[in-house]
Write a protein that holds these residues in place. Structure first.
Motif, PDB file in Angstrom:
ATOM      1  N   LEU A  84     -24.716  37.813  19.824  1.00  0.00           N
ATOM      2  CA  LEU A  84     -24.107  38.363  18.612  1.00  0.00           C
ATOM      3  C   LEU A  84     -22.996  37.481  18.053  1.00  0.00           C
ATOM      4  O   LEU A  84     -22.446  37.779  16.992  1.00  0.00           O
ATOM      5  CB  LEU A  84     -23.545  39.759  18.902  1.00  0.00           C
ATOM      6  N   THR A  85     -22.649  36.400  18.744  1.00  0.00           N
ATOM      7  CA  THR A  85     -21.532  35.547  18.335  1.00  0.00           C
ATOM      8  C   THR A  85     -21.610  35.132  16.867  1.00  0.00           C
ATOM      9  O   THR A  85     -20.629  35.302  16.129  1.00  0.00           O
ATOM     10  CB  THR A  85     -21.419  34.316  19.255  1.00  0.00           C
ATOM     11  N   PRO A  86     -22.739  34.602  16.389  1.00  0.00           N
ATOM     12  CA  PRO A  86     -22.750  34.186  14.973  1.00  0.00           C
ATOM     13  C   PRO A  86     -22.645  35.369  14.008  1.00  0.00           C
ATOM     14  O   PRO A  86     -22.068  35.238  12.924  1.00  0.00           O
ATOM     15  CB  PRO A  86     -24.082  33.455  14.810  1.00  0.00           C
ATOM     16  N   TYR A  87     -23.138  36.517  14.410  1.00  0.00           N
ATOM     17  CA  TYR A  87     -23.071  37.696  13.538  1.00  0.00           C
ATOM     18  C   TYR A  87     -21.658  38.271  13.508  1.00  0.00           C
ATOM     19  O   TYR A  87     -21.189  38.743  12.466  1.00  0.00           O
ATOM     20  CB  TYR A  87     -24.086  38.743  13.994  1.00  0.00           C
ATOM     21  N   LEU A  88     -20.962  38.206  14.641  1.00  0.00           N
ATOM     22  CA  LEU A  88     -19.566  38.625  14.670  1.00  0.00           C
ATOM     23  C   LEU A  88     -18.705  37.662  13.859  1.00  0.00           C
ATOM     24  O   LEU A  88     -17.755  38.089  13.188  1.00  0.00           O
ATOM     25  CB  LEU A  88     -19.061  38.725  16.111  1.00  0.00           C
ATOM     26  N   ALA A  89     -19.035  36.379  13.873  1.00  0.00           N
ATOM     27  CA  ALA A  89     -18.320  35.399  13.052  1.00  0.00           C
ATOM     28  C   ALA A  89     -18.536  35.705  11.569  1.00  0.00           C
ATOM     29  O   ALA A  89     -17.593  35.614  10.763  1.00  0.00           O
ATOM     30  CB  ALA A  89     -18.774  33.981  13.386  1.00  0.00           C
ATOM     31  N   ARG A  90     -19.754  36.057  11.196  1.00  0.00           N
ATOM     32  CA  ARG A  90     -20.040  36.428   9.804  1.00  0.00           C
ATOM     33  C   ARG A  90     -19.246  37.674   9.406  1.00  0.00           C
ATOM     34  O   ARG A  90     -18.702  37.750   8.305  1.00  0.00           O
ATOM     35  CB  ARG A  90     -21.537  36.676   9.610  1.00  0.00           C
ATOM     36  N   CYS A  91     -19.176  38.637  10.317  1.00  0.00           N
ATOM     37  CA  CYS A  91     -18.412  39.859  10.077  1.00  0.00           C
ATOM     38  C   CYS A  91     -16.935  39.531   9.879  1.00  0.00           C
ATOM     39  O   CYS A  91     -16.290  40.038   8.949  1.00  0.00           O
ATOM     40  CB  CYS A  91     -18.604  40.819  11.250  1.00  0.00           C
ATOM     41  N   GLU A  92     -16.404  38.666  10.733  1.00  0.00           N
ATOM     42  CA  GLU A  92     -15.001  38.272  10.610  1.00  0.00           C
ATOM     43  C   GLU A  92     -14.747  37.583   9.268  1.00  0.00           C
ATOM     44  O   GLU A  92     -13.734  37.845   8.609  1.00  0.00           O
ATOM     45  CB  GLU A  92     -14.595  37.357  11.759  1.00  0.00           C
ATOM     46  N   GLU A  93     -15.651  36.729   8.859  1.00  0.00           N
ATOM     47  CA  GLU A  93     -15.492  36.042   7.578  1.00  0.00           C
ATOM     48  C   GLU A  93     -15.500  37.038   6.415  1.00  0.00           C
ATOM     49  O   GLU A  93     -14.687  36.934   5.496  1.00  0.00           O
ATOM     50  CB  GLU A  93     -16.590  34.990   7.394  1.00  0.00           C
ATOM     51  N   ARG A  94     -16.407  38.007   6.451  1.00  0.00           N
ATOM     52  CA  ARG A  94     -16.436  39.031   5.388  1.00  0.00           C
ATOM     53  C   ARG A  94     -15.113  39.796   5.354  1.00  0.00           C
ATOM     54  O   ARG A  94     -14.563  40.059   4.286  1.00  0.00           O
ATOM     55  CB  ARG A  94     -17.596  40.003   5.596  1.00  0.00           C
ATOM     56  N   ASN A  95     -14.607  40.148   6.533  1.00  0.00           N
ATOM     57  CA  ASN A  95     -13.343  40.886   6.593  1.00  0.00           C
ATOM     58  C   ASN A  95     -12.166  40.028   6.156  1.00  0.00           C
ATOM     59  O   ASN A  95     -11.226  40.528   5.536  1.00  0.00           O
ATOM     60  CB  ASN A  95     -13.118  41.448   8.000  1.00  0.00           C
ATOM     61  N   ARG A  96     -12.218  38.743   6.455  1.00  0.00           N
ATOM     62  CA  ARG A  96     -11.176  37.829   6.008  1.00  0.00           C
ATOM     63  C   ARG A  96     -11.180  37.757   4.473  1.00  0.00           C
ATOM     64  O   ARG A  96     -10.130  37.827   3.835  1.00  0.00           O
ATOM     65  CB  ARG A  96     -11.384  36.438   6.598  1.00  0.00           C
ATOM     66  N   GLU A  97     -12.368  37.641   3.903  1.00  0.00           N
ATOM     67  CA  GLU A  97     -12.489  37.590   2.440  1.00  0.00           C
ATOM     68  C   GLU A  97     -11.961  38.864   1.786  1.00  0.00           C
ATOM     69  O   GLU A  97     -11.464  38.832   0.658  1.00  0.00           O
ATOM     70  CB  GLU A  97     -13.949  37.356   2.037  1.00  0.00           C
ATOM     71  N   ARG A  98     -12.062  39.978   2.487  1.00  0.00           N
ATOM     72  CA  ARG A  98     -11.577  41.257   1.959  1.00  0.00           C
ATOM     73  C   ARG A  98     -10.106  41.482   2.246  1.00  0.00           C
ATOM     74  O   ARG A  98      -9.554  42.538   1.912  1.00  0.00           O
ATOM     75  CB  ARG A  98     -12.405  42.400   2.579  1.00  0.00           C
ATOM     76  N   ARG A 100      -8.574  41.870   5.137  1.00  0.00           N
ATOM     77  CA  ARG A 100      -8.325  42.872   6.174  1.00  0.00           C
ATOM     78  C   ARG A 100      -7.507  42.370   7.356  1.00  0.00           C
ATOM     79  O   ARG A 100      -7.045  43.173   8.157  1.00  0.00           O
ATOM     80  CB  ARG A 100      -9.639  43.462   6.648  1.00  0.00           C
ATOM     81  N   TYR A 101      -7.325  41.061   7.470  1.00  0.00           N
ATOM     82  CA  TYR A 101      -6.536  40.519   8.583  1.00  0.00           C
ATOM     83  C   TYR A 101      -5.107  40.190   8.166  1.00  0.00           C
ATOM     84  O   TYR A 101      -4.306  39.801   8.996  1.00  0.00           O
ATOM     85  CB  TYR A 101      -7.208  39.271   9.159  1.00  0.00           C
ATOM     86  N   GLY A 102      -4.832  40.323   6.907  1.00  0.00           N
ATOM     87  CA  GLY A 102      -3.491  40.074   6.428  1.00  0.00           C
ATOM     88  C   GLY A 102      -3.102  38.602   6.385  1.00  0.00           C
ATOM     89  O   GLY A 102      -1.922  38.271   6.309  1.00  0.00           O
ATOM     90  N   ASP A 103      -4.086  37.713   6.441  1.00  0.00           N
ATOM     91  CA  ASP A 103      -3.753  36.281   6.351  1.00  0.00           C
ATOM     92  C   ASP A 103      -4.552  35.612   5.262  1.00  0.00           C
ATOM     93  O   ASP A 103      -5.321  36.107   4.590  1.00  0.00           O
ATOM     94  CB  ASP A 103      -3.994  35.539   7.673  1.00  0.00           C
TER      95      ASP A 103
END
Length: 103
Positions: A84-98, A100-103
């Motif tokens: 699931l590593t690449p899919y979790l990376a994609r999820c993190e990128e989507r959340n970063r774009e939104r 959601r990480y505050g950075d």
């Protein structure tokens, strides 16, 4: 940003990509919500942040979270996903774009 260590998850043998397997994810997620309600978050969560491995009051909640992760991994395995590593990376990128990480 805080990372949560998952470790390896061993999928159940015989998992199939069917509606029942998908519904198991929903069932386990609902059990997380119920365990959260029982945990009295106003009292438990500040303590849990300080002592996450020692707080037995949140153990049922964390157990349900683990069950949900197990159900998700079983469904992923049923779909032929072994990593699931690449899919979790994609999820993190989507959340970063939104934002959601505050950075």
């Amino acid at each position: 940003m805080q990372y949560i260590k998952l470790g390896g998850v061993r999928a159940f043998p015989g998992a199939v990509p069917d509606k029942a397997q998908a519904l198991k994810v929903l069932e386990e997620a609902a059990e997380v919500v119920e365990a959260f309600k029982r945990a009295d978050p106003g009292d438990v969560l500040p303590v849990a942040r300080q002592f996450p491995d020692c707080n037995k009051r949140i153990l049922p909640l964390v157990d349900e979270i683990a069950d949900t992760i197990q159900a998700c991994c079983n469904l992923a395995a049923a779909l032929g996903v072994e990593d699931l590593t690449p899919y979790l990376a994609r999820c993190e990128e989507r959340n970063r774009e939104r934002g959601r990480y505050g950075d």
